[in-house]
Design an enzyme around this catalytic site. Structure first.
Site, PDB file in Angstrom:
ATOM      1  N   SER A  67       0.857  -1.183   0.000  1.00  0.00           N
ATOM      2  CA  SER A  67       0.000   0.000   0.000  1.00  0.00           C
ATOM      3  C   SER A  67       0.894   1.235   0.000  1.00  0.00           C
ATOM      4  O   SER A  67       1.754   1.359  -0.871  1.00  0.00           O
ATOM      5  CB  SER A  67      -0.961  -0.037   1.195  1.00  0.00           C
ATOM      6  OG  SER A  67      -1.867   1.045   1.160  1.00  0.00           O
ATOM      7  N   HIS A  96      -2.468  -1.094  -3.509  1.00  0.00           N
ATOM      8  CA  HIS A  96      -3.599  -0.183  -3.354  1.00  0.00           C
ATOM      9  C   HIS A  96      -3.318   1.107  -4.115  1.00  0.00           C
ATOM     10  O   HIS A  96      -2.393   1.845  -3.774  1.00  0.00           O
ATOM     11  CB  HIS A  96      -3.825   0.156  -1.878  1.00  0.00           C
ATOM     12  CG  HIS A  96      -4.150  -1.024  -1.022  1.00  0.00           C
ATOM     13  ND1 HIS A  96      -3.930  -1.048   0.334  1.00  0.00           N
ATOM     14  CD2 HIS A  96      -4.694  -2.229  -1.315  1.00  0.00           C
ATOM     15  CE1 HIS A  96      -4.319  -2.207   0.834  1.00  0.00           C
ATOM     16  NE2 HIS A  96      -4.778  -2.947  -0.156  1.00  0.00           N
ATOM     17  N   ASP A  98      -4.494  -4.921   5.817  1.00  0.00           N
ATOM     18  CA  ASP A  98      -4.829  -5.777   4.678  1.00  0.00           C
ATOM     19  C   ASP A  98      -3.640  -6.680   4.347  1.00  0.00           C
ATOM     20  O   ASP A  98      -2.506  -6.218   4.220  1.00  0.00           O
ATOM     21  CB  ASP A  98      -5.188  -4.919   3.462  1.00  0.00           C
ATOM     22  CG  ASP A  98      -5.694  -5.749   2.288  1.00  0.00           C
ATOM     23  OD1 ASP A  98      -6.244  -6.845   2.535  1.00  0.00           O
ATOM     24  OD2 ASP A  98      -5.550  -5.297   1.140  1.00  0.00           O
TER      25      ASP A  98
END
EC number: 3.1.1.61
Length: 349
Positions: free
Chosen positions: A172, A198, A293
């Site tokens: 991310s 992401h 995540d």
């Protein structure tokens, strides 16, 4: 004390909307109409993060970003209409030090910002925690051992049943540069790689094309039905989940569906599918990023017999996802970014 955010945008509507959104979240907000005003305000009080437009009078946002990173680095989130589909500008911003990008439509900006308030607050809060020195350490080659020193033994990897078949990677905030470092080090015959990073929708296609030009392996945005082959890396499309299935080999599945762990694409979706389909033939890697995540998915991979790696704190821009994975006992190894590629090659032998 609340983190201080400097919003730099020539639009009064955007400055007001972002001030309200970030202020409601408990952040202290200062605004500037252009980079020259911003630099004057920064001399008086250093912000914890900057939210930056690109197209502005007197000095454009990218020039300002380069100056900030050269003189006194501050975490920067780009929020601009130029950070949209296929934007080279957004990639340039990430390569030159921005920690994240929020794309902003040219019409209906205020409504869009209000609808995206949760993501904006999440990204800006993560930026205030970003360690830009960690980014520099991550991109710096490891020092060579002194002459005559005994070579460090390769890490002992968990026994693997079957061949090295698949590498799955999640990232991310700070991940775009971490992925570049990792994938540039892969040889042309590297194992098949699937990536979830992401980032905004459609932006992933340009990101994959940029990596493809830099790497010896093929890098492309994943399409449903693409084969996962040696020498190829597939990147999850923005706003779509990526998973893998077996159909005469490993095949990419690109799908809609609700966000998982607050994200679409979700690292957990990819990791859980790899654990089911490839199990011990998988290497799972969780890189820098905010939130958690991928932490549960990495643990499932380890339980399925896969080898698992988490990026260490010293080279993570945001030590969120790897930290959560380590806390769950999901990581067999915790490594600085420059050593992750060598771990992949050792595992694949």
């Amino acid at each position: 004390m609340a983190p201080r955010i400097l919003v730099v945008d020539d639009s009064a509507v955007v400055r007001m909307a972002l001030s309200q959104i970030l202020g409601r979240a408990g952040l202290e907000v200062e605004t500037a109409i252009d980079p020259l005003v911003a630099m004057d305000k920064m001399r008086r009080a250093r912000p914890d993060a900057i939210v930056l437009d690109i197209e502005m009078p007197r000095m454009d946002g990218l020039t300002f970003l380069d100056r900030v990173m050269a003189q006194d680095p501050v975490p920067v989130v780009v929020c601009s209409g130029l950070a949209g589909p296929g934007s080279e500008v957004a990639l340039h911003a990430l390569e030159h030090g921005a920690v994240d990008v929020i794309e902003k439509p040219r019409l209906g900006v205020k409504g869009f910002l209000e609808d995206s308030a949760r993501r904006i607050v999440e990204v800006v809060r993560a930026a205030t925690q970003a360690r830009l020195r960690a980014r520099v350490r991550a991109l710096r080659p490891l020092p060579r051992p002194p002459a005559g020193a005994q070579p460090r033994p390769a890490p002992r990897l968990a026994p693997r049943a079957g061949r090295a078949e698949l590498v799955v990677v999640g990232a991310s905030t700070g991940g775009t540069e971490a992925l570049r470092v990792l994938l540039e080090a892969m040889p042309a015959d590297a194992p098949a790689i699937a990536v979830v990073q992401h980032m905004p929708e459609v932006f992933t296609a340009q990101f994959a094309k940029r990596l493809d030009k830099l790497c010896r392996i093929e890098v492309k945005e994943a399409a449903d039905g693409d084969r996962l082959l040696p020498g190829r890396a597939l990147v999850a499309p923005g706003n779509r989940h990526l998973s893998v299935k077996r159909a005469g080999g490993l095949v990419a599945v690109v799908s809609d569906g609700p966000p998982v762990s607050l994200h679409r694409p979700s690292v957990n979706v990819l990791f859980h599918s790899a654990a089911r389909v490839a199990g011990p033939g998988t290497l799972g890697i969780l890189l820098t990023g905010m939130g958690d995540d991928g932490a549960d998915g990495l643990l499932e991979l380890r339980r399925a017999g896969a080898h698992t790696v988490a990026q260490d704190e010293s080279t993570s821009v945001v030590f969120g996802m790897p930290k959560e994975a380590i806390a769950r006992g999901a990581a067999v190894e915790v490594l600085p970014l420059p050593r992750v590629a060598s771990a992949v090659l050792a595992w694949a032998r």
